[in-house]
Design a protein around this motif. Structure first.
Motif, PDB file in Angstrom:
ATOM      1  N   CYS A 133       5.253  -0.370   7.213  1.00  0.00           N
ATOM      2  CA  CYS A 133       6.659  -0.420   6.806  1.00  0.00           C
ATOM      3  C   CYS A 133       7.172   0.916   6.272  1.00  0.00           C
ATOM      4  CB  CYS A 133       6.886  -1.518   5.772  1.00  0.00           C
ATOM      5  SG  CYS A 133       6.111  -1.183   4.153  1.00  0.00           S
ATOM      6  N   GLN A 134       6.251   1.883   6.065  1.00  0.00           N
ATOM      7  CA  GLN A 134       6.587   3.239   5.614  1.00  0.00           C
ATOM      8  C   GLN A 134       7.159   3.290   4.198  1.00  0.00           C
ATOM      9  OE1 GLN A 134       5.673   5.865   7.551  1.00  0.00           O
ATOM     10  NE2 GLN A 134       4.826   4.258   8.855  1.00  0.00           N
ATOM     11  N   GLN A 135       7.063   2.208   3.451  1.00  0.00           N
ATOM     12  CA  GLN A 135       7.555   2.197   2.078  1.00  0.00           C
ATOM     13  C   GLN A 135       6.471   2.719   1.136  1.00  0.00           C
ATOM     14  OE1 GLN A 135      10.771   1.414   1.109  1.00  0.00           O
ATOM     15  NE2 GLN A 135      11.004   1.500   3.350  1.00  0.00           N
ATOM     16  N   PRO A 136       6.854   3.520   0.092  1.00  0.00           N
ATOM     17  CA  PRO A 136       5.856   3.997  -0.878  1.00  0.00           C
ATOM     18  C   PRO A 136       5.114   2.821  -1.511  1.00  0.00           C
ATOM     19  CG  PRO A 136       7.944   5.145  -1.169  1.00  0.00           C
ATOM     20  CD  PRO A 136       8.209   4.032  -0.210  1.00  0.00           C
ATOM     21  N   GLY A 138       3.028   3.090  -4.305  1.00  0.00           N
ATOM     22  CA  GLY A 138       3.057   3.187  -5.766  1.00  0.00           C
ATOM     23  C   GLY A 138       1.858   2.499  -6.387  1.00  0.00           C
ATOM     24  N   THR A 139       2.119   1.610  -7.332  1.00  0.00           N
ATOM     25  CA  THR A 139       1.041   0.896  -8.024  1.00  0.00           C
ATOM     26  C   THR A 139       0.809  -0.499  -7.450  1.00  0.00           C
ATOM     27  OG1 THR A 139       2.632   0.111  -9.700  1.00  0.00           O
ATOM     28  CG2 THR A 139       1.466   2.163 -10.163  1.00  0.00           C
ATOM     29  N   ARG A 140       1.425  -0.810  -6.305  1.00  0.00           N
ATOM     30  CA  ARG A 140       1.232  -2.135  -5.712  1.00  0.00           C
ATOM     31  C   ARG A 140      -0.150  -2.250  -5.083  1.00  0.00           C
ATOM     32  NH1 ARG A 140       5.470  -3.148  -1.362  1.00  0.00           N
ATOM     33  NH2 ARG A 140       5.179  -0.909  -0.973  1.00  0.00           N
ATOM     34  N   SER A 141      -0.603  -3.478  -4.881  1.00  0.00           N
ATOM     35  CA  SER A 141      -1.879  -3.716  -4.202  1.00  0.00           C
ATOM     36  C   SER A 141      -1.768  -3.261  -2.749  1.00  0.00           C
ATOM     37  CB  SER A 141      -2.248  -5.204  -4.251  1.00  0.00           C
ATOM     38  OG  SER A 141      -2.419  -5.634  -5.578  1.00  0.00           O
ATOM     39  N   PHE A 142      -2.877  -2.713  -2.234  1.00  0.00           N
ATOM     40  CA  PHE A 142      -2.889  -2.263  -0.857  1.00  0.00           C
ATOM     41  C   PHE A 142      -4.286  -2.428  -0.280  1.00  0.00           C
ATOM     42  CE2 PHE A 142      -4.390   1.346  -3.172  1.00  0.00           C
ATOM     43  CZ  PHE A 142      -5.264   2.014  -2.318  1.00  0.00           C
ATOM     44  N   VAL A 143      -4.370  -2.329   1.038  1.00  0.00           N
ATOM     45  CA  VAL A 143      -5.648  -2.425   1.745  1.00  0.00           C
ATOM     46  C   VAL A 143      -5.767  -1.209   2.652  1.00  0.00           C
ATOM     47  CG1 VAL A 143      -7.060  -3.760   3.339  1.00  0.00           C
ATOM     48  CG2 VAL A 143      -5.590  -4.945   1.695  1.00  0.00           C
ATOM     49  N   GLN A 144      -6.942  -0.587   2.665  1.00  0.00           N
ATOM     50  CA  GLN A 144      -7.172   0.565   3.542  1.00  0.00           C
ATOM     51  C   GLN A 144      -7.962   0.095   4.763  1.00  0.00           C
ATOM     52  OE1 GLN A 144      -9.654   4.089   2.292  1.00  0.00           O
ATOM     53  NE2 GLN A 144      -7.640   5.076   2.269  1.00  0.00           N
ATOM     54  N   LYS A 145      -7.445   0.413   5.943  1.00  0.00           N
ATOM     55  CA  LYS A 145      -8.106   0.012   7.186  1.00  0.00           C
ATOM     56  C   LYS A 145      -8.045   1.167   8.172  1.00  0.00           C
ATOM     57  CE  LYS A 145      -8.176  -3.597  10.783  1.00  0.00           C
ATOM     58  NZ  LYS A 145      -9.575  -4.016  10.551  1.00  0.00           N
ATOM     59  N   GLU A 146      -9.233   1.571   8.651  1.00  0.00           N
ATOM     60  CA  GLU A 146      -9.347   2.650   9.629  1.00  0.00           C
ATOM     61  C   GLU A 146      -8.610   3.902   9.180  1.00  0.00           C
ATOM     62  OE1 GLU A 146      -7.922   0.918  13.219  1.00  0.00           O
ATOM     63  OE2 GLU A 146      -9.636  -0.453  13.434  1.00  0.00           O
ATOM     64  N   ASN A 148      -6.034   4.227   7.286  1.00  0.00           N
ATOM     65  CA  ASN A 148      -4.609   4.042   6.983  1.00  0.00           C
ATOM     66  C   ASN A 148      -4.436   3.053   5.838  1.00  0.00           C
ATOM     67  OD1 ASN A 148      -3.649   5.723   9.133  1.00  0.00           O
ATOM     68  ND2 ASN A 148      -4.147   4.072  10.570  1.00  0.00           N
ATOM     69  N   ASN A 149      -3.365   3.251   5.078  1.00  0.00           N
ATOM     70  CA  ASN A 149      -3.061   2.383   3.939  1.00  0.00           C
ATOM     71  C   ASN A 149      -1.961   1.393   4.321  1.00  0.00           C
ATOM     72  OD1 ASN A 149      -4.856   3.865   2.251  1.00  0.00           O
ATOM     73  ND2 ASN A 149      -3.269   5.414   1.968  1.00  0.00           N
ATOM     74  N   PHE A 150      -2.155   0.146   3.908  1.00  0.00           N
ATOM     75  CA  PHE A 150      -1.175  -0.902   4.194  1.00  0.00           C
ATOM     76  C   PHE A 150      -0.867  -1.650   2.900  1.00  0.00           C
ATOM     77  CE2 PHE A 150      -3.437  -0.170   8.125  1.00  0.00           C
ATOM     78  CZ  PHE A 150      -2.453  -0.215   9.099  1.00  0.00           C
ATOM     79  N   CYS A 151       0.413  -1.876   2.628  1.00  0.00           N
ATOM     80  CA  CYS A 151       0.745  -2.766   1.524  1.00  0.00           C
ATOM     81  C   CYS A 151       0.238  -4.159   1.900  1.00  0.00           C
ATOM     82  CB  CYS A 151       2.237  -2.768   1.229  1.00  0.00           C
ATOM     83  SG  CYS A 151       3.282  -3.422   2.561  1.00  0.00           S
ATOM     84  N   LEU A 152       0.017  -4.979   0.900  1.00  0.00           N
ATOM     85  CA  LEU A 152      -0.607  -6.277   1.147  1.00  0.00           C
ATOM     86  C   LEU A 152       0.188  -7.164   2.107  1.00  0.00           C
ATOM     87  CD1 LEU A 152      -3.283  -7.410   0.274  1.00  0.00           C
ATOM     88  CD2 LEU A 152      -2.153  -8.562  -1.635  1.00  0.00           C
ATOM     89  N   PRO A 153       1.511  -7.274   1.969  1.00  0.00           N
ATOM     90  CA  PRO A 153       2.255  -8.119   2.924  1.00  0.00           C
ATOM     91  C   PRO A 153       2.113  -7.632   4.367  1.00  0.00           C
ATOM     92  CG  PRO A 153       3.598  -7.684   0.986  1.00  0.00           C
ATOM     93  CD  PRO A 153       2.394  -6.806   0.877  1.00  0.00           C
ATOM     94  N   CYS A 154       2.150  -6.308   4.583  1.00  0.00           N
ATOM     95  CA  CYS A 154       2.036  -5.789   5.952  1.00  0.00           C
ATOM     96  C   CYS A 154       0.628  -5.984   6.500  1.00  0.00           C
ATOM     97  CB  CYS A 154       2.403  -4.305   5.989  1.00  0.00           C
ATOM     98  SG  CYS A 154       4.185  -3.995   5.861  1.00  0.00           S
TER      99      CYS A 154
END
Length: 280
Positions: A133-136, A138-146, A148-154
């Motif tokens: 989604c290209q949104q920053p 910040g301090t939100r939960s995220f997952v790293q895959k291959e 790349n960083n993804f926010c949890l909903p994406c």
């Protein structure tokens, strides 16, 4: 009234018509003041005269003309600077030498600017964004895959499997049963609803059961002790004319000797060893 003295407090020479400096109620000629109170310049090792601007940092002093970047020699007067091993550096030189590089844009992360760090990598705050989604982030939960960083909903929309039971994404852990994904908390006994992950269970008609529920609902009952015979895990039992016994329960009704692997006689619902059967 006492006559005011206009002599140097150190060398006693007259200060009439001369420049002088007042310090702690004492007056000094310029030469004596600089000898006793002026600082030595870190760069040129000369005294910093009272007519010169004294640039100080952490008990160190420089002439304003000597207050330079140790790498590019640009003046640091009225400019931000950094230090490394007591070496003064302008922000640009310090950044080029020591600052982290952004994992996304590969540009230097300038000292004093906010940066995000994860598993040894660094990002500018605005570069630390969700790949989808290209949104920053910040301090939100995220997952790293291959990489790349993804926010949890994406991440859930793009990668996460859906639980067969509740249809919601499985983001951590989970159970795979018959090639279908389940949340651990959703994979429960159809009878008592206890979670089955990590414990022995069995199934019937595509439904999963804990051993207790399966035995209570479907297992045959021992003709002797009337408790369930599960037959699970390789446990052995004896079957004869539509009746079953636990191995330990298959005993002569009269003398209680085990009849497992031996001949036996029946008398109504009882089983007897040959010796006790002859006495009947």
């Amino acid at each position: 009234m006492p006559e005011t003295s206009y002599e140097c407090s150190d060398c006693q020479e007259s200060l009439y018509g001369q420049r002088y400096i007042l310090r702690d109620d004492d007056i000094y000629c310029i030469k004596c003041y600089e000898t006793h109170f002026s600082h030595q310049c870190e760069l040129c090792q000369q005294l910093i005269g009272c007519t010169s601007k004294d640039m100080s940092y952490r008990d160190r002093h420089w002439h304003s003309g000597c207050f330079l970047c140790g790498m590019c020699n640009r003046s640091l007067v009225d400019r931000p600077f950094a230090t490394k091993a007591d070496l003064l550096m302008c922000v640009e030189c310090y950044s080029n030498e020591y600052s982290s590089k952004c994992h996304a844009c590969l540009k230097t992360i300038m000292p004093g600017s906010k940066k995000m760090e994860h598993k040894g990598n660094s990002w500018h705050e605005h570069c630390f964004s969700c790949q989808r989604c290209q949104q920053p982030i910040g301090t939100r939960s995220f997952v790293q895959k291959e990489g790349n960083n993804f926010c949890l909903p994406c991440y859930e929309k793009q990668f996460a499997q859906q639980c067969v039971n509740c249809k919601k994404p499985i983001t951590t852990g989970g159970v795979n049963y018959r090639d279908q994904p389940w949340h651990k908390e959703c994979f429960v006994c159809i009878g008592c609803k206890v979670q089955l992950a990590g414990q022995r269970f069995t199934s019937r008609d595509d439904f999963a059961y804990c051993l207790n529920c399966f035995c209570n609902l479907f297992a045959k009952k021992c003709a002797s002790c009337t408790t369930s015979i599960s037959g699970l895990g390789g446990s052995k039992y004896i079957s004869f004319e539509q009746r079953q016994w636990h191995n330990d329960c298959f005993n002569c009704k009269k003398c209680c000797v085990s009849l497992v692997g031996r001949g036996f006689l029946t008398s109504k619902d009882d089983i007897l060893c040959p010796d006790c059967g002859q006495d009947m």
